[in-house]
Design a protein around this motif. Structure first.
Motif, PDB file in Angstrom:
ATOM      1  N   ILE A 289       0.845  -1.199   0.000  1.00 38.05           N
ATOM      2  CA  ILE A 289       0.000   0.000   0.000  1.00 38.05           C
ATOM      3  C   ILE A 289       0.882   1.251   0.000  1.00 38.05           C
ATOM      4  CG2 ILE A 289      -1.651   1.320   1.367  1.00 38.05           C
ATOM      5  CD1 ILE A 289      -2.778  -1.365   2.359  1.00 38.05           C
ATOM      6  N   VAL A 290       1.883   1.238   0.869  1.00 39.77           N
ATOM      7  CA  VAL A 290       2.777   2.392   0.945  1.00 39.77           C
ATOM      8  C   VAL A 290       3.477   2.611  -0.399  1.00 39.77           C
ATOM      9  CG1 VAL A 290       4.896   3.229   2.018  1.00 39.77           C
ATOM     10  CG2 VAL A 290       3.108   2.223   3.417  1.00 39.77           C
ATOM     11  N   SER A 291       3.882   1.514  -1.019  1.00 38.09           N
ATOM     12  CA  SER A 291       4.563   1.644  -2.312  1.00 38.09           C
ATOM     13  C   SER A 291       3.631   2.137  -3.410  1.00 38.09           C
ATOM     14  CB  SER A 291       5.160   0.293  -2.734  1.00 38.09           C
ATOM     15  OG  SER A 291       5.961  -0.233  -1.715  1.00 38.09           O
ATOM     16  N   GLU A 292       2.333   1.996  -3.221  1.00 39.09           N
ATOM     17  CA  GLU A 292       1.380   2.579  -4.162  1.00 39.09           C
ATOM     18  C   GLU A 292       1.216   4.078  -3.917  1.00 39.09           C
ATOM     19  OE1 GLU A 292      -0.272   1.450  -6.692  1.00 39.09           O
ATOM     20  OE2 GLU A 292       0.049  -0.701  -6.505  1.00 39.09           O
ATOM     21  N   ILE A 293       1.185   4.432  -2.630  1.00 40.42           N
ATOM     22  CA  ILE A 293       0.808   5.800  -2.270  1.00 40.42           C
ATOM     23  C   ILE A 293       1.961   6.779  -2.486  1.00 40.42           C
ATOM     24  CG2 ILE A 293       0.179   7.260  -0.302  1.00 40.42           C
ATOM     25  CD1 ILE A 293      -1.536   4.941   0.685  1.00 40.42           C
ATOM     26  N   LEU A 294       3.181   6.380  -2.092  1.00 38.89           N
ATOM     27  CA  LEU A 294       4.310   7.315  -2.190  1.00 38.89           C
ATOM     28  C   LEU A 294       4.512   7.862  -3.603  1.00 38.89           C
ATOM     29  CD1 LEU A 294       6.845   5.635   0.242  1.00 38.89           C
ATOM     30  CD2 LEU A 294       5.691   7.818   0.558  1.00 38.89           C
ATOM     31  N   PRO A 295       4.493   7.015  -4.648  1.00 34.99           N
ATOM     32  CA  PRO A 295       4.681   7.580  -5.993  1.00 34.99           C
ATOM     33  C   PRO A 295       3.588   8.576  -6.360  1.00 34.99           C
ATOM     34  CG  PRO A 295       4.941   5.205  -6.050  1.00 34.99           C
ATOM     35  CD  PRO A 295       4.426   5.550  -4.689  1.00 34.99           C
ATOM     36  N   VAL A 296       2.337   8.273  -5.952  1.00 36.96           N
ATOM     37  CA  VAL A 296       1.232   9.152  -6.329  1.00 36.96           C
ATOM     38  C   VAL A 296       1.448  10.552  -5.756  1.00 36.96           C
ATOM     39  CG1 VAL A 296      -1.230   9.604  -5.989  1.00 36.96           C
ATOM     40  CG2 VAL A 296      -0.447   7.306  -6.603  1.00 36.96           C
ATOM     41  N   PHE A 297       1.828  10.614  -4.479  1.00 34.98           N
ATOM     42  CA  PHE A 297       1.946  11.921  -3.837  1.00 34.98           C
ATOM     43  C   PHE A 297       3.342  12.513  -3.948  1.00 34.98           C
ATOM     44  CE2 PHE A 297      -1.670   9.860  -1.794  1.00 34.98           C
ATOM     45  CZ  PHE A 297      -2.638  10.755  -2.168  1.00 34.98           C
ATOM     46  N   SER A 298       4.246  11.798  -4.644  1.00 32.71           N
ATOM     47  CA  SER A 298       5.533  12.398  -4.967  1.00 32.71           C
ATOM     48  C   SER A 298       5.573  12.749  -6.448  1.00 32.71           C
ATOM     49  CB  SER A 298       6.676  11.427  -4.654  1.00 32.71           C
ATOM     50  OG  SER A 298       6.577  10.955  -3.339  1.00 32.71           O
ATOM     51  N   LYS A 299       4.521  12.340  -7.151  1.00 30.54           N
ATOM     52  CA  LYS A 299       4.440  12.521  -8.590  1.00 30.54           C
ATOM     53  C   LYS A 299       5.696  12.007  -9.291  1.00 30.54           C
ATOM     54  CE  LYS A 299       2.161  15.810 -11.666  1.00 30.54           C
ATOM     55  NZ  LYS A 299       0.956  15.042 -11.928  1.00 30.54           N
ATOM     56  N   ILE A 416       4.330  -4.034  13.925  1.00 32.15           N
ATOM     57  CA  ILE A 416       2.980  -4.377  13.500  1.00 32.15           C
ATOM     58  C   ILE A 416       2.074  -3.158  13.493  1.00 32.15           C
ATOM     59  CG2 ILE A 416       0.940  -5.757  14.016  1.00 32.15           C
ATOM     60  CD1 ILE A 416       2.736  -7.965  14.908  1.00 32.15           C
ATOM     61  N   PHE A 417       2.150  -2.344  14.533  1.00 34.95           N
ATOM     62  CA  PHE A 417       1.321  -1.133  14.476  1.00 34.95           C
ATOM     63  C   PHE A 417       1.953  -0.098  13.544  1.00 34.95           C
ATOM     64  CE2 PHE A 417      -1.006   2.587  15.456  1.00 34.95           C
ATOM     65  CZ  PHE A 417      -2.243   2.138  15.863  1.00 34.95           C
ATOM     66  N   GLY A 418       3.247   0.147  13.757  1.00 39.02           N
ATOM     67  CA  GLY A 418       3.919   1.145  12.935  1.00 39.02           C
ATOM     68  C   GLY A 418       4.050   0.722  11.486  1.00 39.02           C
ATOM     69  N   GLY A 419       4.265  -0.569  11.251  1.00 41.40           N
ATOM     70  CA  GLY A 419       4.417  -1.037   9.871  1.00 41.40           C
ATOM     71  C   GLY A 419       3.092  -1.397   9.245  1.00 41.40           C
ATOM     72  N   ALA A 420       2.399  -2.352   9.855  1.00 36.78           N
ATOM     73  CA  ALA A 420       1.202  -2.886   9.207  1.00 36.78           C
ATOM     74  C   ALA A 420      -0.009  -1.965   9.383  1.00 36.78           C
ATOM     75  CB  ALA A 420       0.891  -4.281   9.751  1.00 36.78           C
ATOM     76  N   VAL A 421      -0.324  -1.604  10.618  1.00 35.31           N
ATOM     77  CA  VAL A 421      -1.607  -0.913  10.859  1.00 35.31           C
ATOM     78  C   VAL A 421      -1.607   0.492  10.247  1.00 35.31           C
ATOM     79  CG1 VAL A 421      -3.240  -0.147  12.599  1.00 35.31           C
ATOM     80  CG2 VAL A 421      -1.993  -2.278  12.932  1.00 35.31           C
ATOM     81  N   LEU A 422      -0.507   1.225  10.414  1.00 35.63           N
ATOM     82  CA  LEU A 422      -0.466   2.559   9.815  1.00 35.63           C
ATOM     83  C   LEU A 422      -0.634   2.457   8.304  1.00 35.63           C
ATOM     84  CD1 LEU A 422       2.366   4.476  11.730  1.00 35.63           C
ATOM     85  CD2 LEU A 422      -0.092   4.565  12.107  1.00 35.63           C
ATOM     86  N   GLY A 423      -0.008   1.449   7.714  1.00 35.59           N
ATOM     87  CA  GLY A 423      -0.138   1.254   6.271  1.00 35.59           C
ATOM     88  C   GLY A 423      -1.578   0.960   5.873  1.00 35.59           C
ATOM     89  N   LEU A 424      -2.262   0.177   6.702  1.00 45.90           N
ATOM     90  CA  LEU A 424      -3.662  -0.125   6.399  1.00 45.90           C
ATOM     91  C   LEU A 424      -4.509   1.143   6.479  1.00 45.90           C
ATOM     92  CD1 LEU A 424      -4.008  -3.493   8.337  1.00 45.90           C
ATOM     93  CD2 LEU A 424      -3.876  -3.186   5.880  1.00 45.90           C
ATOM     94  N   PHE A 425      -4.199   1.998   7.448  1.00 48.24           N
ATOM     95  CA  PHE A 425      -4.941   3.259   7.524  1.00 48.24           C
ATOM     96  C   PHE A 425      -4.625   4.146   6.324  1.00 48.24           C
ATOM     97  CE2 PHE A 425      -6.047   2.133  11.822  1.00 48.24           C
ATOM     98  CZ  PHE A 425      -7.293   2.732  11.949  1.00 48.24           C
ATOM     99  N   ALA A 426      -3.365   4.144   5.903  1.00 46.74           N
ATOM    100  CA  ALA A 426      -3.015   4.879   4.688  1.00 46.74           C
ATOM    101  C   ALA A 426      -3.881   4.389   3.535  1.00 46.74           C
ATOM    102  CB  ALA A 426      -1.530   4.669   4.363  1.00 46.74           C
ATOM    103  N   GLY A 427      -4.019   3.070   3.445  1.00 43.75           N
ATOM    104  CA  GLY A 427      -4.833   2.485   2.380  1.00 43.75           C
ATOM    105  C   GLY A 427      -6.286   2.904   2.479  1.00 43.75           C
ATOM    106  N   MET A 428      -6.779   2.984   3.714  1.00 39.68           N
ATOM    107  CA  MET A 428      -8.184   3.366   3.861  1.00 39.68           C
ATOM    108  C   MET A 428      -8.402   4.794   3.379  1.00 39.68           C
ATOM    109  SD  MET A 428      -9.689   1.584   7.231  1.00 39.68           S
ATOM    110  CE  MET A 428      -8.356   0.890   8.150  1.00 39.68           C
TER     111      MET A 428
END
Lengths: 668, 204, 109
Positions: A289-299, A416-428
């Motif tokens: 998810i993070v690897s999807e989001i970073l390129p979008v918002f870094s253009k 798990i919280f810093g890696g997985a859960v934050l990423g899931l919230f980013a995805g949401m």
């Protein structure tokens, strides 16, 4: 205009059936196929990957709240000396169920929610390869999770810790049925994960849109693929262990009883051969998810896409060779410890590669700090902290000091919280407009983010300190006279952690408030492409139609959507992107060239029925053999019903039997 | 079961579905399932290996095994693999009659094997080797029990398939369905090949 | 989608092209039966065989295993992707469980 066509006898289209196959005339006697597209039946019997994805998400969030409440009770108990919120026994149950709930009933299914919803969209497919199995997987997860939690009302939850080491798991030390519920519940959710894994792997391998080679696969899909392979091969290992646990507790076998000559490490090995891949199962979807989001918002495109893919695969592979680092303190012997220590250090390399790639993706980009971006950056920072404390565990002598202290607790919560859960919230935040057609409120989202991030650091940060001071994990009470002095007074830091947990809870609460606020009457509909996104899931409406794409997209690039919107007019390796089309135009282009006939498989009763037979059988194992037989009969009937059911419903299941009930007009 | 299908393209699998690789969804899924089963049986076999020497003086593997009997039942299961492959090859030729015959023979041989296992278990039990007698007996019964359940499930599926072919109620590609059942059956046989050598023939 | 695709009933041809004839399968079955017989003989002549006993038996087992896998299960003739799926599982199983038994000093005994 795309038409979801009612099945007909005409053979001019590619149909599910081949000439050598007869289609049974009626589905099952008096019951017609549940073909409704609205109302509760359309959810209960759906096999649409998007509806299932949403249901996965809703149920996972429910369990997140349950697990969160359990965590808060733990923190309340430890906030001051001589805590009386929980008894020792209840405390044991609480931390066991907190971990089990968060791992198996929140993070995994939440990742499954995104995988279900977005993998078919990202690869340009109309559904997963086996839609009914997909539905079965969801219901098995839900029933398994509920089954597991009914133990609270039937004598108490499991109390052996989430890895349930022998001999704590034996009847003598855990006489309630909690551990039985735990073992059987995990078997049921395991079945869900296994079927889901097979389904998604086949989907990614076989249902990619024309032109989408493996190296043009969106990175989230890649990470999901790796995760599904891990699940495919890790679940059977825990299955073996859980069966032996069941035989030990219910049928008096002695697999884990040292007094009967058993090897105490058997359970530990089996659990961690499963358990370590499980760690990557939790965190890799979030990396995707993070690897999807970073390129979008870094253009900018993802830096070193092939490296990110290969490092993900490498993590998946090496993840199989490091399990014994969970057992350094168990007396494995120097050779084993040295070997696993080195392997564990090695796995930090591909993980580090990812961190570097993310950072370099942002480097020089036009950064937009939207809420999904904030969460993604949060993942990079927080996961790096967790990863670094993880490296300190790979050094065996240091690990021996840290084993079973709060330092470990701090480490895996950062991961798990810093890696997985934050990423899931980013995805949401990122995908919310795609799934529901509304943007989540950005301002509230920012507040949500900062409360969460401050809360998590306040909660888990002090655990490093109290851990290195020697506070054991799972200790249910601490006393003033042993708390130490000055800066290292564990009483002070425990209080901070407890306060932090409430800040964190407030942050999560704000997320729910945000959902409410964003969906109030009168809020605007989300734009088609709110983030200027890059991947295939955005080449369709918000939310997507039932058949996802009017035309199966032809893929020529990684970041296909971006390349349809922008043209590279630079030369000599210098890129200069100019917008040539708006998102609306790209989607309209697809709609105007819609495929004529789209066949979607029909909903079915059997997945939910088959899944329902599992907890019945599980109750049977604990309480009554007749219940077991009853569940098995239901399962068998569902199995036959499933096997004999055609993929699409016969004509007379529709009401009215002819007409336009299933016609869906395309937008525009 | 491969339900999602629309696009006409050069990549079309045998059922007529769109497929990126041209391979059948069902067959891919079956091979993945079998790959996964490797780790299930691997765990059970390893546990047995670990515990095979942990038993009382006179009730260990070397005392209770009846090698000639087990060899005969292994032979029966091996031959059921042959009849299964003949069923598949009949199905490929669209020869329903022979497909049904060979499937039935396979189920029969499988049943014979299971009957042999029941007999073997009963004999061991009479000799005093119960499920909880020792770590050896627990792990042995668990391993062979799991295998026996796999065979039994296979028998039920084979008989159901015979019925479905008779009534022409097979959903999907009939040849492929027979082939998938065959893969499952052969896998169960392959597991027994391992068990027969590792558990029975190698002395503890 | 309005195009009409012809049913691809190439299944049968696939097997005619790559698979064995029924006679071939029977030959393999006989071969497997013979190896099984040799294995049983092995188990009765352990003392005479000495050091060759264990490796011999394991090799025979592996031969049987792969004969069924490659011929009866068609892995030899089928797509490499099927082989990949199965062999990943097999390799992980053998690897992990061998290491697991090794750490418990199984192979020293």
């Amino acid at each position: 205009m795309a038409i979801i066509e009612r099945p007909s006898d005409a053979v001019e289209v590619v149909d599910e059936t081949t000439p050598s196959v007869a289609t049974p005339e009626s589905s099952y006697g008096v019951f017609r196929r549940p073909v409704e597209t609205t109302g509760w039946k359309s959810w209960l019997f759906t096999i649409d990957h998007k509806k299932l994805g949403i249901m996965y998400g809703v149920v996972a969030m429910f369990f997140f709240v349950v697990g969160g409440i359990e965590a808060m009770l733990l923190r309340l108990q430890l906030a001051g000396p001589n805590g009386t919120v929980l008894s020792a026994d209840k405390y044991n149950q609480m931390f066991t169920m907190h971990a089990t709930t968060m791992v198996f009933l929140f993070v995994m299914p939440m990742a499954a929610a995104f995988a279900n919803y977005f993998v078919p969209l990202q690869i340009g497919a109309r559904d997963v390869a086996f839609p009914r199995i997909n539905a079965f997987g969801f219901w098995a997860f839900l029933f398994g999770g509920l089954f597991l939690n009914t133990s609270w009302f039937l004598g108490g939850g499991a109390d052996g810790g989430w890895f349930m080491y022998a001999p704590n798991s034996s009847v003598a030390f855990s006489p309630s049925n909690g551990v039985d519920f735990w073992g059987l519940g995990l078997q049921i959710t395991g079945v869900a994960s296994l079927t889901g894994a097979i389904n998604l792997i086949v989907t990614v391998i076989n249902l990619r849109a024309p032109g989408m080679s493996l190296m043009k696969l969106p990175i989230f899909t890649w990470m999901v693929l790796v995760v599904q392979f891990l699940l495919l091969f890790a679940i059977p290992v825990i299955t073996v262990a859980l069966f032996m646990l069941m035989f030990q507790r219910s049928f008096d076998a002695t697999f884990f009883s040292v007094e009967a000559g058993a090897d105490p490490l058997l359970w530990q090995h089996l659990f961690w051969i499963f358990g370590h891949p499980e760690v990557y199962i939790l965190v890799l979807p979030s990396f995707g998810i993070v690897s999807e989001i970073l390129p979008v918002f870094s253009k900018k495109p993802l830096f070193g896409y092939p490296l990110v893919v290969f490092s993900g695969a490498a993590i998946g592979f090496v993840g199989w060779g490091v399990w014994a680092h969970h057992m350094f303190a168990s007396g494995l012997g120097p050779i084993s410890v040295a070997a696993f220590s080195v392997a564990t250090m090695a796995i930090a390399i591909p993980t580090g590669v990812k961190i570097v790639n993310w950072t370099l993706t942002m480097w020089g980009g036009k950064l937009r700090f939207t809420v999904p971006m904030l969460y993604s950056v949060g993942v990079i920072v927080q996961f790096t902290i967790g990863g670094l404390s993880g490296v300190t565990h790979s050094v065996a002598p240091s690990d021996t000091q840290q084993t079973d202290t709060y330092y470990i607790v701090a480490h895996f919560h950062y991961v798990i919280f810093g890696g997985a859960v934050l990423g899931l919230f980013a995805g949401m935040y990122y995908w919310w407009p795609k799934m529901f057609g509304k943007m989540l409120n950005e301002r509230l989202g920012r507040v949500n983010f900062w409360f969460t991030i401050i809360g998590m650091n306040l909660t888990f940060g002090p655990m490093h300190i109290v851990g290195l001071q020697g506070q054991p994990r799972r200790m249910y009470v601490w006393t003033e006279n042993r708390a130490g002095d000055g800066f290292f007074n564990i009483g002070f830091w425990n209080l901070i952690a407890s306060i932090g947990s409430f800040v964190l809870a407030l942050g999560i609460l704000l997320f729910f408030v945000n959902i409410y606020v964003s969906h109030r009457k009168g809020t605007e509909k989300a734009p088609l492409d709110p983030w200027d996104a890059r991947s295939l899931e955005w080449i369709t409406t918000n939310p997507p139609k039932e058949h996802n794409f009017d035309r199966l997209p032809q893929v020529g690039h990684l970041d296909e959507f971006f390349h349809r919107k922008y043209e590279d007019r630079g030369s000599d390796g210098h890129h200069e992107f100019h917008q040539i089309a708006t998102a609306e135009e790209v989607v309209a282009e697809e709609e105007n060239n819609a495929d004529g006939h789209i066949h979607l498989p029909s909903p079915s009763y059997w997945p939910i029925l088959l899944a329902f037979s599992l907890p019945i059988m599980a109750y049977g194992v604990i309480y009554n053999v007749f219940l077991l037989i009853g569940g098995a009969v239901l399962g068998l009937v569902s199995f036959y019903g499933w096997g004999l059911e055609p993929h699409t419903a016969p004509e007379d299941d529709y009401d009215p039997p002819t007409g336009t009930a299933m016609e869906v007009a395309a937008h525009g | 079961m491969a339900d999602t299908a629309v696009h006409a393209d050069e990549h079309v699998d045998h059922g007529g579905h769109y497929s990126s690789t041209g391979l059948s969804n069902n067959k891919l899924a079956m091979w993945m399932f079998l790959g996964s089963e490797c780790l299930l049986f691997g765990g059970l076999i390893s546990t047995y290996m670990l515990y095979r020497g942990r038993h009382s003086e006179n009730l260990g593997p070397d005392q209770v095994w009846d090698i000639p009997f087990t060899s005969a039942s292994s032979f029966v299961l091996l031959m059921s693999s042959l009849t299964m492959v003949l069923a598949v090859s009949s199905a490929v030729r669209d020869d329903d009659r022979n497909t049904k015959v060979w499937l039935s023979v396979t189920a029969l041989l499988g049943a014979l094997f299971v009957a042999g296992q029941v007999y073997e278990f009963t004999t061991f039990y009479r000799e005093g080797l119960g499920f909880t007698t020792s770590l050896f007996s627990s792990s042995f019964y668990t391993l062979t029990g799991f295998h026996g359940v796999h065979v039994s499930v296979g028998i039920i599926m084979l008989m159901s398939l015979v019925g479905m072919i008779s009534k022409n109620k097979v959903v999907g590609d009939k040849k492929e369905t027979v082939e998938l059942f065959g893969l499952y059956w052969h896998f169960v046989d392959v597991v027994w090949i391992l068990i027969f050598t590792l558990v029975y023939l190698i002395p503890a | 989608m309005s195009t009409v695709t012809e049913q691809h009933n190439t299944h049968g041809d696939d097997h005619a092209d790559h698979g064995l004839t029924d006679l071939g399968y029977i030959k393999i079955a006989i071969f497997l039966a013979v190896i099984t017989a040799v294995e049983v003989v092995f188990s009765y002549t352990q003392d005479q065989l000495g050091a060759a006993f264990l490796p011999g038996l394991l090799i025979l087992m592996a031969v049987k295993f792969f004969m069924v896998l490659l011929y009866f299960m068609h892995l030899k003739f089928d797509s490499k992707l099927f082989s990949l799926m199965f062999y990943i599982g097999l390799v992980l199983a053998v690897g992990c469980y061998a290491v697991f038994l090794a750490t418990l000093h199984f192979f020293q005994s």
